[in-house]
Design a protein around this motif. Structure first.
Motif, PDB file in Angstrom:
ATOM      1  N   GLU A 112       0.823  -1.221   0.000  1.00 26.29           N
ATOM      2  CA  GLU A 112       0.000   0.000   0.000  1.00 26.29           C
ATOM      3  C   GLU A 112       0.852   1.264   0.000  1.00 26.29           C
ATOM      4  N   LYS A 113       1.867   1.296   0.883  1.00 27.69           N
ATOM      5  CA  LYS A 113       2.723   2.498   0.984  1.00 27.69           C
ATOM      6  C   LYS A 113       3.398   2.808  -0.349  1.00 27.69           C
ATOM      7  N   GLU A 114       3.966   1.760  -0.986  1.00 25.00           N
ATOM      8  CA  GLU A 114       4.708   1.970  -2.230  1.00 25.00           C
ATOM      9  C   GLU A 114       3.782   2.384  -3.375  1.00 25.00           C
ATOM     10  N   VAL A 115       2.579   1.801  -3.439  1.00 25.71           N
ATOM     11  CA  VAL A 115       1.621   2.176  -4.495  1.00 25.71           C
ATOM     12  C   VAL A 115       1.267   3.652  -4.368  1.00 25.71           C
ATOM     13  N   LYS A 116       0.945   4.103  -3.157  1.00 28.19           N
ATOM     14  CA  LYS A 116       0.572   5.511  -2.951  1.00 28.19           C
ATOM     15  C   LYS A 116       1.745   6.450  -3.244  1.00 28.19           C
ATOM     16  N   LYS A 117       2.923   6.030  -2.815  1.00 29.17           N
ATOM     17  CA  LYS A 117       4.118   6.841  -3.061  1.00 29.17           C
ATOM     18  C   LYS A 117       4.391   6.940  -4.569  1.00 29.17           C
ATOM     19  N   GLY A 118       4.204   5.804  -5.281  1.00 30.23           N
ATOM     20  CA  GLY A 118       4.447   5.767  -6.727  1.00 30.23           C
ATOM     21  C   GLY A 118       3.493   6.639  -7.510  1.00 30.23           C
ATOM     22  N   ILE A 119       2.228   6.676  -7.090  1.00 25.02           N
ATOM     23  CA  ILE A 119       1.214   7.499  -7.776  1.00 25.02           C
ATOM     24  C   ILE A 119       1.557   8.984  -7.665  1.00 25.02           C
ATOM     25  N   GLU A 120       2.251   9.331  -6.582  1.00 28.49           N
ATOM     26  CA  GLU A 120       2.669  10.738  -6.398  1.00 28.49           C
ATOM     27  C   GLU A 120       3.874  11.083  -7.275  1.00 28.49           C
TER      28      GLU A 120
END
Length: 728
Positions: A146-154
């Motif tokens: 979850e953390k990496e997906v959200k960080k990647g979208i940014e």
């Protein structure tokens, strides 16, 4: 307005949906307030078949090749069982993706396929096929937590910035199509004599086959050699006994008698310790896993595992968010991942029996940008797994343990070397012994690695020892071992560069730092056979098409595999150096250092030349046996393929012409006519029977008469038959 995210697989799409708490599952996609998340199933499209470009390519005929289209086009992938129809699942999903992209409330598309050559092409071929005009962005992730997906979208990139990666992927795709379609077709027509067998030829298949073939030949041609060594026991004053090895220039001796004389001469004498060296040494764990090392580790440790199975299980762990991206060639982590790695370590060490020994440290062995090729090494994520299958547990534990080992104390041991001399003129040499004592178990406790160390008794320099039992042993040098998946993957990974297979059964942790460094330099150069993603598939395919077979953990060539290596005329494809250069060029395209068009021109030129070489190759024509036509008279046997030669209206020729035999003697042959002679049936009969035919009263250009023999031989370079004359 919304954005469409295209993932490579449904499981990854679900991970992205979970990260944004999107529950709305529709037919073929998830939909939330901001994002619509859909998926491919790997490649939904494929390049056209040859017959799609030209109806005449339906039937394979030698004269139709080489076949190189001007433009390369994509179509919906074919059904796996019936190649003539479209795959229904792919067609349905493509229609869903197209309808989502075209929706008026969709402003842009985000490609979330795997961050590698193939992943880039999987989404880009969709955008090319549908000529998508809306803005396209790229999500680049190494894990799906979850953390990496959200960080990647940014931190999205424009997909246009990935042009070099796309060029490398498409370049690889087209190159393999060109080589595969042309050379497989022509090789099958030329060599596929048994049950119309397809003779598969590929850019990565053949050099991999050659590695196994070379090792098989090495073993086959191995000549056994023997030598003798002298093992002598000594006893201390405390009656502790240990063995030593006798050395002069080295420990190998040709004469058994010579060693027996020394043994007899020193019996009941004293040995003196003339030197004792004690050195403390440190032993580091093996580096973090890349895919090849993980595959080698598992296949050598567990029975029944193949490198393909390891990849499938590792991919499953990645898609379930338990580990990072598996298709990597790197054995280190990017320096930007320090905080993430620390967080992961704190989560996964909890409850381990050696938890108090695990301490996070930032070291160059683990965090080093210079040792990262595209993706960092494989590690666990902070998500602790539950409900793992037995296979998943084996692979997960290996990855987790190797990660934890990096943050454990270094193993330490004390190495003692002693040298003993016996005062006798016949014993010119010295007796040596090395011993190890483990001082700090360190990281070895993680996998309970047992030490096979020799422990020496307490002895000091100048101490005298009793000479006790001695033995002269015969040692027969063993041939090299057949390749296993572990050793084969290593040679493929580095194209044989800096790789020395000493036939030992060293563990991953026992490889020297220098060896690891050389290996990593070779990998980072891009000079390899295939990629981490394709090597396992290559080994699997070689077995499937019958070029190699497994014998226990060993891989060996079949008769068909040996034949292909020995007769295939386009030798470049069997050359590790040549294949390594092709893979290096693809790596350079990926880095923006080389143009795709230049690479493809090289492939086109190579393919044209290879097709002509195969067409001219006659090495297996003798395998085709053709029946004599009814009413025809056999004049003799064709010297090229052994089939009958018969008389036609204009020539005498071999009846195996349909399969490519070119043995033809024209009745009005100009060379024979230039000497005032004609080609006759009797002349051809004698030529076929004796390999040569004699003529008297031949007329030279000056009008002189002479006698000579004529031979009619195939020039293997040109593929043409030529007359050769020798004077009588």
């Amino acid at each position: 307005m919304k954005k469409v995210i295209i993932a490579e697989k449904p499981s990854v799409a679900k991970n992205i949906a979970d990260a944004f708490k999107i529950k709305g599952r529709k037919d073929g996609y998830f939909e939330g307030d901001k994002y619509i998340i859909t998926w491919a199933f790997g490649h939904l499209l494929q390049l056209y078949d040859a017959k799609d470009y030209d109806e005449n390519m339906k039937g394979w005929r030698l004269e139709k090749f080489p076949f190189i289209p001007e433009d390369f086009k994509y179509k919906i992938k074919s059904d796996s069982k019936n190649k003539s129809v479209q795959d229904k699942g792919a067609t349905k999903q493509l229609n869903i993706i197209k309808s989502l992209i075209d929706r008026e409330d969709v402003e842009s598309i985000i490609s979330a396929t795997d961050y590698d050559r193939e992943g880039q092409v999987i989404s880009d071929e969709l955008f090319i096929y549908y000529d998508v005009k809306k803005p396209i962005y790229r999500l680049l992730l190494n894990e799906w937590t979850e953390k990496e997906v959200k960080k990647g979208i940014e931190k999205l990139k424009l997909n246009s910035e990935m042009k070099s990666l796309q060029d490398a992927g498409v370049g690889r795709q087209i190159a393999d199509w060109i080589i595969g379609i042309n050379l497989t077709s022509v090789a099958t027509l030329r060599y596929g004599f048994e049950d119309n067998k397809i003779i598969n030829i590929g850019r990565v298949l053949l050099p991999t086959l050659k590695i196994i073939y070379d090792r098989d030949k090495e073993i086959e041609n191995f000549k056994k050699t023997s030598y003798y060594k002298f093992v002598q026991n000594f006893k201390t004053k405390n009656n502790d006994e240990f063995d030593t090895l006798y050395y002069e220039e080295n420990e190998k001796f040709e004469s058994k008698e010579y060693l027996n004389e020394i043994k007899k001469a020193i019996k009941d004498k004293k040995g003196k310790i003339v030197n004792k060296e004690v050195e403390k040494k440190r032993e580091y764990p093996g580096p973090l896993f890349n895919l090849s090392n993980l595959q080698g580790h598992i296949t050598s440790k567990y029975k029944g595992w193949t490198s393909d199975k390891v990849l499938k299980v590792a991919q499953s762990l990645y898609e379930k968010k338990f580990t990072t991206y598996p298709r990597t060639g790197s054995i280190a982590l990017e320096e930007s991942l320090v905080d993430r790695a620390k967080n992961v370590l704190e989560k996964i060490k909890v409850g381990l029996p050696y938890e108090d020994q695990i301490k996070f440290v930032k070291s160059k062995r683990v965090f080093n940008n210079a040792k990262v090729e595209s993706h960092s090494a494989i590690t666990p994520t902070y998500v602790r797994p539950s409900k793992l299958t037995p296979d998943e547990r084996i692979v997960y534990e290996a990855i987790k343990n190797r990660f934890i080992m990096q943050f454990m104390p270094v193993a330490e041991y004390e190495e003692t070397k002693i040298i003993i001399k016996v005062d006798d003129e016949k014993a010119k040499g010295e007796f040596r012994k090395n011993g190890k004592v483990q001082l700090v178990e360190g990281w070895k406790v993680v996998e309970k690695m047992k030490s096979k160390d020799t422990i020496l008794p307490l002895i000091e320099k100048e101490e005298l020892l009793d000479v006790t039992d001695g033995k002269v042993n015969k040692v027969t040098k063993k041939p090299p071992k057949h390749h296993t998946e572990k050793t084969l993957l290593r040679v493929m990974e580095t194209c044989g560069k800096s790789y020395k297979d000493d036939n030992s059964d060293k563990t991953d942790g026992e490889e020297s730092e220098e060896n690891t460094e050389k290996m990593m330099n070779a990998i980072l150069s891009g000079f390899s056979i295939g990629t981490p993603a394709t090597r396992a598939e290559t080994i699997k395919k070689l077995q499937y098409i019958g070029y190699i077979k497994a014998k226990g953990k060993s891989l060996v060539c079949t008769d068909l595999g040996k034949t292909i290596v020995e007769i295939f005329p386009a030798k470049e494809l069997l050359d590790l150096e040549y294949t390594g250069k092709l893979e290096k060029t693809l790596s350079d395209i990926e880095k923006g250092k080389f143009e795709k068009s230049e690479f493809l021109n090289l492939i086109f030129q190579f393919t044209k030349g290879a097709v002509e070489k195969i067409k001219k190759d006659t090495s297996l024509l003798h395998k085709f046996k053709v029946k004599l036509p009814e009413g025809a008279e056999e004049i003799g046997k064709c010297p090229i393929c052994g089939n009958p030669v018969i008389e036609g209206n204009k020539a005498f020729g071999c009846i195996n012409w349909k399969n490519g035999c070119k043995y033809t003697i024209w009745k009005d042959d100009k060379y024979i006519a230039s000497f005032g002679k004609k080609v006759s049936k009797e002349m051809v009969r004698l030529l076929l029977k004796n390999g040569k035919v004699g003529f008297r009263n031949l007329k030279s250009k000056r009008g002189n008469l002479f006698s000579a023999y004529f031979r009619y031989e195939l020039n293997k370079e040109t593929g043409y038959l030529n007359w050769k004359m020798e004077f009588i």
